[in-house]
Scaffold this active site. Structure first.
Site, PDB file in Angstrom:
ATOM      1  CD1 TRP A  78      -3.199   0.791   0.489  1.00  0.00           C
ATOM      2  CD2 TRP A  78      -2.101   2.219   1.817  1.00  0.00           C
ATOM      3  NE1 TRP A  78      -3.998   1.878   0.678  1.00  0.00           N
ATOM      4  CE2 TRP A  78      -3.353   2.782   1.479  1.00  0.00           C
ATOM      5  CE3 TRP A  78      -1.249   2.937   2.640  1.00  0.00           C
ATOM      6  CZ2 TRP A  78      -3.768   4.015   1.948  1.00  0.00           C
ATOM      7  CZ3 TRP A  78      -1.650   4.184   3.098  1.00  0.00           C
ATOM      8  CH2 TRP A  78      -2.894   4.705   2.751  1.00  0.00           C
ATOM      9  CG  ASN A 104       4.936  -4.481   6.006  1.00  0.00           C
ATOM     10  OD1 ASN A 104       4.997  -4.388   4.790  1.00  0.00           O
ATOM     11  ND2 ASN A 104       4.123  -5.318   6.621  1.00  0.00           N
TER      12      ASN A 104
END
Length: 606
Positions: A78, A104
């Site tokens: 994302w 991440n």
């Protein structure tokens, strides 16, 4: 939020990693990729990526096989740094394609590291912060260092948060791990090991897991694992595959409310500096000289973002001495009024694609205004078209009714207001110190979830509600009422407490309850007077009050206590019980709270 999956074992790992990435789809993503070894002769590493859904990635690897006993890693991204495309998708590699990793988190100092590495001859392909890590490790491998040593020296140079899964072409039978600030879980099986950013991806695959702690590193192989420096704790995974998509939560909305503390931490991380009594906002640094010339700020938004803007108005006026006005984007675009020199416009949108807000932005741009943005979706239209701005870093919000995005917007607005002024050091110090404590205080509220559920059950018979607040809690009352309307389809209106006697009090009787935000602050006594008026007309009252307030329990029918905090930051705590109340009210009425009728997550048409 991005998802990580990995496998090392005696089975072919690629199908396993793809399956686990599918289990992480609920986190939201805009691109995906995998890295694996597919040649028995030279253990050649393949890195394949695709924009959009996992189905697009699966098409590109149809018929391709990964080797047993070699590592496979995968990622759903994302976007946070760089627009969604194949180049920016994970995994990322070093110059030689030998260090391959997924990540991440946020590398706060990636620009400085990238500049330094570029001067040493490293070639960067993407716009991401993540790629820097691969090149750092490549640089660390020089002078005869082994891989663990190169990884360690690299991690010491990083400022920010990370969960890393790394494979190395010269040692294809291992997966290297590191964690700081972002979650990473190891699934322990027989002659095989899994990794995931969320234990839900491991449901049905393993019974034992290790939750990596901050500062831990590890290496996985078919034969076992090494994790340190702290001794790893192996725990049972009591999670069925059916529960996996939403974890332990029955709905995304509840999950996202419970993500509030971490979401707020993400909005503060690398920005809030309590030790120096300051705020660092990289997205505004390029226009810092222009910000000092602002004489008036217009905040423009819709719906929940509009209510966060109303709280922001008070932040800017009190923390930065900056005259501020909040405007509905749907009305702003049709207003005819003179724009005075020195007026800047701040646009707030979770999706960054809200049609009315985008149209208002284009009007402000045409008027040659300084345009700023607070947006959650990286690469969105509003993010691209504003001159400067700040990302929420809240991760994707799947539930249609906004919860965690609202909370993160408040966190960003408070920091932005401090950033715009250096003239109130004492007040700034108080707010900065307390803002750092808010995530922990939200956790104490979330632990009382069952109490809120019981209150929702008690009030389930009512069809009408008034939400009351004053000062900073007036916009919070508006947002609380909106949540109840969105989720349960009952009538709810938010009002400023002082406005009750100017009309709405005519509605009050035994069948018309009031939810009152009556925490201890400078307008507390005024709020108590408003509640006395309601009580005299037999109106049921559910109050949100400050822990230790013994007086209010004698006045109201029900009370929910929240921790004491700085008056300006009360909305960040008070909104949590209102969100939970709306959630349980909607569930008890049998509604799909994740997908309320007639509503869309991103309003992209007028």
């Amino acid at each position: 939020m991005c998802g990580i999956a990995g496998y090392i074992g005696k089975k072919e790992g690629l199908p396993i990693v793809l399956s686990n990435l599918r289990k992480l789809e609920y986190r939201g993503y805009d691109s995906a990729g995998v890295a694996f070894f597919n040649s028995a002769k030279d253990a050649r590493c393949e890195v394949l990526k695709a924009v959009g859904k996992l189905a697009n990635l699966e098409k590109s690897i149809l018929g391709v096989k990964s080797l047993p006993l070699t590592a496979v890693i995968g990622h759903t991204r994302w976007a946070t740094h760089g627009v969604p495309n194949e180049v920016n998708a994970h995994p990322h590699t070093d110059c030689r394609g030998e260090v391959i990793l997924v990540h991440n988190g946020i590398i706060e100092n990636y620009r400085q590291l990238k500049d330094s590495l570029s001067k040493k001859g490293h070639r960067f392909r993407s716009q991401t912060d993540t790629e820097v890590v691969a090149h750092l490790i490549e640089e660390g491998l020089k002078n005869g260092r082994n891989f663990p040593a190169a990884l360690e020296i690299s991690l010491k140079q990083i400022v920010g948060a990370y969960a890393l899964a790394i494979i190395y072409k010269k040692d294809p039978h291992k997966i290297y791990l590191a964690r700081l600030g972002s979650p990473l879980v190891v699934g322990v099986g027989k002659d095989e090991h899994y990794i995931a950013s969320d234990p839900t991806a491991l449901a049905g695959l393993v019974k034992k897991v290790i939750y990596l702690k901050d500062g831990q590193r590890g290496v996985l192989s078919v034969d076992g694992f090494e994790i340190g420096p702290a001794r790893p704790k192996i725990e049972s995974l009591d999670l069925s595959p059916e529960q996996a998509q939403k974890g332990k939560f029955p709905h995304f909305m509840l999950k996202e409310i419970f993500e509030g503390p971490e979401v707020l931490l993400s909005a503060l991380r690398g920005r809030l500096m309590p030790k120096t009594n300051s705020v660092k906002l990289g997205g505004l640094s390029e226009v810092e000289s222009k910000l000092k010339k602002i004489k008036k700020l217009e905040i423009i938004a819709c719906g929940t973002s509009y209510y966060s803007g109303m709280v922001g108005e008070l932040f800017f006026e009190e923390l930065a001495d900056l005259p501020t006005e909040v405007l509905l984007a749907s009305e702003y675009r049709y207003r005819r009024y003179p724009v005075k020199p020195g007026t800047a416009a701040l646009f707030i949108s979770q999706s960054g694609e809200t049609a009315d807000t985008l149209a208002a932005l284009r009007k402000a741009t045409a008027n040659k205004m300084l345009t700023l943005g607070i947006v959650n979706a990286v690469g969105s239209s509003i993010a691209r078209e504003t001159i400067a701005g700040v990302y929420n870093h809240a991760g994707p919000e799947i539930g249609v009714a906004s919860t965690k995005a609202f909370l993160s917007q408040l966190g960003v607005l408070a920091q932005m207001a401090i950033f715009l002024s250096a003239n109130k050091a004492k007040l700034h110090k108080e707010v900065i110190a307390e803002l750092a404590n808010i995530p922990a205080k939200i956790n104490t509220i979330l632990k009382k979830n069952e109490q809120i559920k019981a209150l929702a059950q008690k009030y389930i018979k009512y069809q009408n509600f008034i939400y009351l607040g004053r000062g900073h809690n007036y916009p919070t009352a508006l947002e609380g009422a909106l949540k109840l309307k969105e989720i349960s389809y009952v009538h709810a209106e938010g009002y400023a407490g002082g406005e009750m006697k100017h009309g709405p009090i005519a509605l009050i009787d035994a069948g018309f309850p009031v939810i009152a935000l009556a925490t201890k602050n400078r307008v507390y006594e005024k709020m108590i007077s408003n509640l006395e008026e309601i009580k005299a007309r037999r109106g049921p009252i559910l109050a949100i009050a400050t822990v230790g307030d013994r007086h209010i329990a004698k006045l109201v029918d029900d009370v929910f206590f929240v921790p004491k905090t700085h008056e300006m930051l009360e909305p960040l705590l008070n909104i949590i019980p209102l969100q939970l109340f709306a959630y349980h009210f909607g569930v008890l009425r049998g509604h799909d709270v994740d997908k309320p009728r007639n509503l869309a997550k991103s309003v992209t048409v007028e």
